[in-house]
Design a protein around this motif. Structure first.
Motif, PDB file in Angstrom:
ATOM      1  N   ILE A  40      -2.892   3.818   4.136  1.00  0.00           N
ATOM      2  CA  ILE A  40      -1.812   4.064   5.087  1.00  0.00           C
ATOM      3  C   ILE A  40      -0.909   2.841   5.074  1.00  0.00           C
ATOM      4  CG2 ILE A  40      -1.261   4.573   7.496  1.00  0.00           C
ATOM      5  CD1 ILE A  40      -4.088   5.690   7.803  1.00  0.00           C
ATOM      6  N   ARG A  41       0.321   3.033   4.679  1.00  0.00           N
ATOM      7  CA  ARG A  41       1.224   1.903   4.509  1.00  0.00           C
ATOM      8  C   ARG A  41       2.665   2.324   4.772  1.00  0.00           C
ATOM      9  NH1 ARG A  41       0.214   1.326  -2.033  1.00  0.00           N
ATOM     10  NH2 ARG A  41       0.988   3.395  -2.647  1.00  0.00           N
ATOM     11  N   GLY A  42       3.584   1.359   4.679  1.00  0.00           N
ATOM     12  CA  GLY A  42       4.983   1.609   4.983  1.00  0.00           C
ATOM     13  C   GLY A  42       5.646   2.537   3.976  1.00  0.00           C
ATOM     14  N   GLU A  43       6.696   3.218   4.429  1.00  0.00           N
ATOM     15  CA  GLU A  43       7.383   4.172   3.570  1.00  0.00           C
ATOM     16  C   GLU A  43       8.119   3.494   2.414  1.00  0.00           C
ATOM     17  OE1 GLU A  43      11.401   4.553   6.393  1.00  0.00           O
ATOM     18  OE2 GLU A  43      10.018   6.225   6.190  1.00  0.00           O
ATOM     19  N   ASP A  44       8.254   2.172   2.469  1.00  0.00           N
ATOM     20  CA  ASP A  44       8.870   1.451   1.345  1.00  0.00           C
ATOM     21  C   ASP A  44       7.970   1.456   0.111  1.00  0.00           C
ATOM     22  OD1 ASP A  44       7.151  -0.112   2.896  1.00  0.00           O
ATOM     23  OD2 ASP A  44       8.106  -1.998   2.322  1.00  0.00           O
ATOM     24  N   ILE A  46       6.551   4.344  -0.961  1.00  0.00           N
ATOM     25  CA  ILE A  46       6.486   5.724  -1.454  1.00  0.00           C
ATOM     26  C   ILE A  46       6.672   5.785  -2.973  1.00  0.00           C
ATOM     27  CG2 ILE A  46       7.708   7.934  -1.475  1.00  0.00           C
ATOM     28  CD1 ILE A  46       8.141   7.642   1.520  1.00  0.00           C
ATOM     29  N   SER A  47       7.584   4.989  -3.487  1.00  0.00           N
ATOM     30  CA  SER A  47       7.855   5.035  -4.936  1.00  0.00           C
ATOM     31  C   SER A  47       6.671   4.518  -5.761  1.00  0.00           C
ATOM     32  CB  SER A  47       9.115   4.230  -5.262  1.00  0.00           C
ATOM     33  OG  SER A  47       8.939   2.872  -4.890  1.00  0.00           O
ATOM     34  N   ASN A  48       5.808   3.696  -5.148  1.00  0.00           N
ATOM     35  CA  ASN A  48       4.650   3.176  -5.876  1.00  0.00           C
ATOM     36  C   ASN A  48       3.507   4.192  -5.943  1.00  0.00           C
ATOM     37  OD1 ASN A  48       5.679   0.551  -6.368  1.00  0.00           O
ATOM     38  ND2 ASN A  48       5.171  -0.050  -4.273  1.00  0.00           N
ATOM     39  N   THR A  49       3.470   5.105  -4.987  1.00  0.00           N
ATOM     40  CA  THR A  49       2.319   5.993  -4.856  1.00  0.00           C
ATOM     41  C   THR A  49       2.095   6.897  -6.067  1.00  0.00           C
ATOM     42  OG1 THR A  49       2.525   5.939  -2.453  1.00  0.00           O
ATOM     43  CG2 THR A  49       1.244   7.749  -3.393  1.00  0.00           C
ATOM     44  N   PRO A  50       3.088   7.611  -6.591  1.00  0.00           N
ATOM     45  CA  PRO A  50       2.805   8.467  -7.755  1.00  0.00           C
ATOM     46  C   PRO A  50       2.326   7.672  -8.965  1.00  0.00           C
ATOM     47  CG  PRO A  50       5.174   8.297  -7.363  1.00  0.00           C
ATOM     48  CD  PRO A  50       4.490   7.718  -6.160  1.00  0.00           C
ATOM     49  N   ALA A  67      -0.816   8.024   3.070  1.00  0.00           N
ATOM     50  CA  ALA A  67       0.113   8.335   4.157  1.00  0.00           C
ATOM     51  C   ALA A  67       1.111   7.194   4.250  1.00  0.00           C
ATOM     52  CB  ALA A  67      -0.624   8.507   5.478  1.00  0.00           C
ATOM     53  N   HIS A  68       2.346   7.539   4.543  1.00  0.00           N
ATOM     54  CA  HIS A  68       3.406   6.529   4.605  1.00  0.00           C
ATOM     55  C   HIS A  68       4.072   6.555   5.971  1.00  0.00           C
ATOM     56  CE1 HIS A  68       2.761   7.341   0.324  1.00  0.00           C
ATOM     57  NE2 HIS A  68       3.039   6.054   0.172  1.00  0.00           N
TER      58      HIS A  68
END
Length: 306
Positions: A40-44, A46-50, A67-68
């Motif tokens: 669970i981390r910041g929405e910044d 999101i690009s790293n997740t995939p 979760a972001h």
């Protein structure tokens, strides 16, 4: 739910030229080694997740759930030192309570419902659901944190609050090793309703601990420019003769004097308060005299117009 077209993601560099792992590769290996199940981390991020999910799959590792959360913002954009992005130790130095900080941080992006704002950690754990996290970014407000901190202070027993204040008082040289804790608790209890942070106590009650009082020029001109030396002298003499030095006895002495002099109480209340505390507002005058003590009260009344 967020989806990505992995065909658009370029091949990822796993190791740098200096032999150290890249951020995404290190995150995956470290989280897998620690058997992390939820990230669970910041929405910044999101690009790293995939990219990281692809590395999990390539390594045959179990992919955790991601979760972001919306970022915490300042009044005018990203959070900065001016709007609250400082070390926890800085908040401690400024007199913020740990439970108030935790409470406030929980409210950034989540609410327990029912317009409730003060909630302890145990109660929050029972009621928390990640599904109730706000989708919009939360704005960090020092005013709101300060208000909430004040609520915790006001509800805290005087003894516990005194223990927290002692290091601040010692830092200012206001108390010695053999101070009277029972008296100090009475002083703290009198001022805690006016406190929003622990350091507020130093500003409100400093006059109790200093021997030489300093009155600002503007306050002096406003409240002590009219000669009240006669009234102050009589009041100091009568107070010095009191066998019982408490708020009740002080109020009776004061009101008997103003009645005898044929003046309004307000004509003497404000000058006396300024002469004793150097401030124009504060707790009740007679409670203030009681915690200041007979010696300092009499001395400051005598010296006010000297």
């Amino acid at each position: 739910e967020i989806t990505f077209d992995t065909a658009t993601i370029k091949d990822q560099v796993l190791m740098k030229s200096d032999g150290s792992p890249t951020y995404s590769f290190a995150c995956v290996v470290d989280d897998a080694a620690m058997e992390i199940t939820h990230v669970i981390r910041g929405e910044d991020h999101i690009s790293n997740t995939p990219k990281q999910i692809m590395i999990y799959q390539a390594l045959g590792l179990k992919t955790p759930k991601f979760a972001h959360l919306p970022l915490i913002m300042g009044d005018a954009g990203r959070l900065s030192k001016r709007t609250g992005a400082v070390a926890v130790s800085d908040y401690k130095k400024e007199g913020f309570l740990p439970e108030a900080i935790v409470n406030y941080l929980m409210l950034l992006g989540w609410s327990p419902g029912g317009n409730q704002e003060k909630i302890d950690l145990a109660a929050a754990v029972k009621r928390f659901s990640i599904k109730k996290i706000n989708k919009a970014a939360a704005v960090f407000s020092m005013d709101k944190l300060t208000w909430l901190n004040g609520q915790y202070i006001k509800e805290m027993p005087a003894g516990k609050l005194t223990d927290l204040l002692i290091p601040f008082l010692q830092g200012k040289g206001y108390v010695s090793a053999d101070f009277d804790k029972q008296r100090l608790e009475k002083i703290v209890d009198l001022f805690k309703v006016r406190m929003s942070t622990l350091t507020d106590f130093l500003e409100w009650a400093d006059f109790v601990f200093v021997d030489q009082l300093t009155v600002g020029d503007e306050i002096q001109q406003q409240h002590l420019s009219h000669d009240r030396s006669k009234e102050f002298r009589i009041l100091s003499e009568r107070i010095s003769r009191l066998d019982t030095f408490d708020a009740v006895s002080l109020e009776k002495t004061f009101r008997d004097l103003v009645a005898e002099l044929g003046i309004q109480a307000a004509e003497l209340v404000h000058p006396v308060r300024v002469a004793l505390t150097g401030k124009t507002i504060g707790p009740g005058l007679f409670d203030t005299m009681a915690i200041l003590g007979k010696e300092k009260t009499v001395q400051r009344l005598r010296e006010a117009f000297s």
